[in-house]
Motif scaffolding. Structure first.
Motif, PDB file in Angstrom:
ATOM      1  N   TYR A 103       1.421   1.806  -6.207  1.00 24.81           N
ATOM      2  CA  TYR A 103       0.189   1.059  -6.445  1.00 24.81           C
ATOM      3  C   TYR A 103      -0.171   0.214  -5.227  1.00 24.81           C
ATOM      4  O   TYR A 103       0.705  -0.239  -4.490  1.00 24.81           O
ATOM      5  N   THR A 104      -1.452  -0.044  -5.073  1.00 25.18           N
ATOM      6  CA  THR A 104      -1.946  -1.021  -4.121  1.00 25.18           C
ATOM      7  C   THR A 104      -2.312  -2.293  -4.893  1.00 25.18           C
ATOM      8  O   THR A 104      -3.027  -2.224  -5.889  1.00 25.18           O
ATOM      9  N   SER A 160      -6.337  11.856  -1.025  1.00 24.72           N
ATOM     10  CA  SER A 160      -5.528  11.564  -2.204  1.00 24.72           C
ATOM     11  C   SER A 160      -6.037  10.312  -2.894  1.00 24.72           C
ATOM     12  O   SER A 160      -6.788   9.531  -2.327  1.00 24.72           O
ATOM     13  N   GLU A 161      -5.624  10.140  -4.136  1.00 28.63           N
ATOM     14  CA  GLU A 161      -6.082   9.008  -4.943  1.00 28.63           C
ATOM     15  C   GLU A 161      -5.125   7.828  -4.824  1.00 28.63           C
ATOM     16  O   GLU A 161      -3.914   7.988  -4.940  1.00 28.63           O
ATOM     17  N   GLU A 162      -5.677   6.651  -4.582  1.00 31.10           N
ATOM     18  CA  GLU A 162      -4.883   5.434  -4.436  1.00 31.10           C
ATOM     19  C   GLU A 162      -5.187   4.515  -5.609  1.00 31.10           C
ATOM     20  O   GLU A 162      -6.352   4.214  -5.869  1.00 31.10           O
ATOM     21  N   THR A 163      -4.168   4.099  -6.337  1.00 28.12           N
ATOM     22  CA  THR A 163      -4.345   3.240  -7.499  1.00 28.12           C
ATOM     23  C   THR A 163      -4.312   1.783  -7.075  1.00 28.12           C
ATOM     24  O   THR A 163      -3.297   1.313  -6.569  1.00 28.12           O
ATOM     25  N   VAL A 198       0.815  -1.193   0.000  1.00 27.16           N
ATOM     26  CA  VAL A 198       0.000   0.000   0.000  1.00 27.16           C
ATOM     27  C   VAL A 198       0.855   1.251   0.000  1.00 27.16           C
ATOM     28  O   VAL A 198       1.751   1.380   0.808  1.00 27.16           O
ATOM     29  N   ALA A 224      -0.146   5.498  -0.944  1.00 21.15           N
ATOM     30  CA  ALA A 224      -1.051   6.467  -1.550  1.00 21.15           C
ATOM     31  C   ALA A 224      -0.286   7.346  -2.513  1.00 21.15           C
ATOM     32  O   ALA A 224       0.868   7.656  -2.313  1.00 21.15           O
ATOM     33  N   THR A 274      -8.336   7.981  -0.411  1.00 20.83           N
ATOM     34  CA  THR A 274      -7.860   7.659   0.927  1.00 20.83           C
ATOM     35  C   THR A 274      -8.435   8.647   1.924  1.00 20.83           C
ATOM     36  O   THR A 274      -9.083   9.631   1.567  1.00 20.83           O
TER      37      THR A 274
END
Length: 252
Positions: A70-71, A29-32, A8, A10, A25
């Motif tokens: 990336y996640t 912010s945007e998490e891919t 993980v 972010a 999140t």
């Protein structure tokens, strides 16, 4: 190296990825998130250890994904279901020693190579008739459905019988229901002795192959992932992971 089911990190909201989904999140912010299909029954590449998916393919991807921001979420499934799941957009990527072939590249995109190997023939320990790939014409060869080894066997003139996994193939091979099997030389090098089946590898290694992480052609995750893979080769991380599982760097 990370061995958890997710790696993980972010990333900024301005970063967009078409092939994977984005989630917000707590910080806004945007998490891919990349959903990755894997067999999880193919040691030492991808398998379960105490319920946790691990292996060479997994360790490399977890590290590269963390560096790329990336996640990763893994979806274990039968090998034959991996490509249909990718086609149906139920997963974004396949991590399962997918050989980079011209046929596959016509429809799919691949990451840069993270494993280089080749194929070898496996027979029952008392079999002296089959000494390599040239002896498979007219023989019955076991393979997993959709595997590149099935194509090799058919090209050699063999009749292919399909199974869910490598263990089922080896079990039928040792009791005489099959004449031979084909598998990765790295699998044979590290795992064949551990299985306890009364089988052996014969002949030379052939059909050099390169494995990459496979995505749909509209995926936007590969640029950042490839940058991370290149960094890992440069700083020795890739070699370290290879040494952990094989005693050598298998990435080139």
């Amino acid at each position: 190296m990370k061995k958890s089911l997710t790696a993980v990190l972010a990333i900024g909201a301005s970063f967009g990825v078409l092939a994977a989904c984005g989630t917000e999140t707590d910080s806004g912010s945007e998490e891919t998130v990349i959903t990755v299909g894997t067999e999880a029954t193919y040691p030492p590449f991808t398998y379960k250890d105490k319920g946790e998916i691990t292996g060479y393919d997994i360790d490399v991807l977890n590290e590269a994904a963390e560096r790329a921001g990336y996640t990763v979420e893994y979806e274990p499934m039968d090998f034959k279901g991996l490509v249909p799941a990718l086609d149906a957009e139920r997963i974004d990527m396949i991590a399962n020693q997918m050989s980079i072939t011209p046929e596959r590249e016509e429809k799919y995109a691949f990451s840069d190579t993270y494993a280089v190997s080749g194929a070898q023939v496996i027979v029952a320990s008392d079999n002296e008739d089959i000494q390599g790939i040239d002896d498979l014409d007219g023989k019955v060869v076991g393979s997993t459905q959709g595997s590149v080894y099935a194509q090799m066997a058919e090209k050699a003139g063999a009749e292919v019988k399909f199974y869910k996994g490598a263990n089922q193939v080896l079990q039928d091979l040792q009791v005489g229901r099959l004449d031979a099997a084909l598998n990765d030389r790295l699998f044979i090098l590290t795992e064949l002795e551990k299985t306890g089946y009364d089988v052996k590898a014969v002949g030379d290694v052939f059909n050099k192959s390169e494995a990459g992480y496979m995505t749909r052609q509209d995926s936007d995750v590969l640029d950042q992932l490839n940058e991370a893979l290149a960094e890992m080769k440069e700083d020795g991380t890739m070699a370290e992971i290879g040494d952990k599982y094989f005693g050598e760097d298998i990435s080139q």
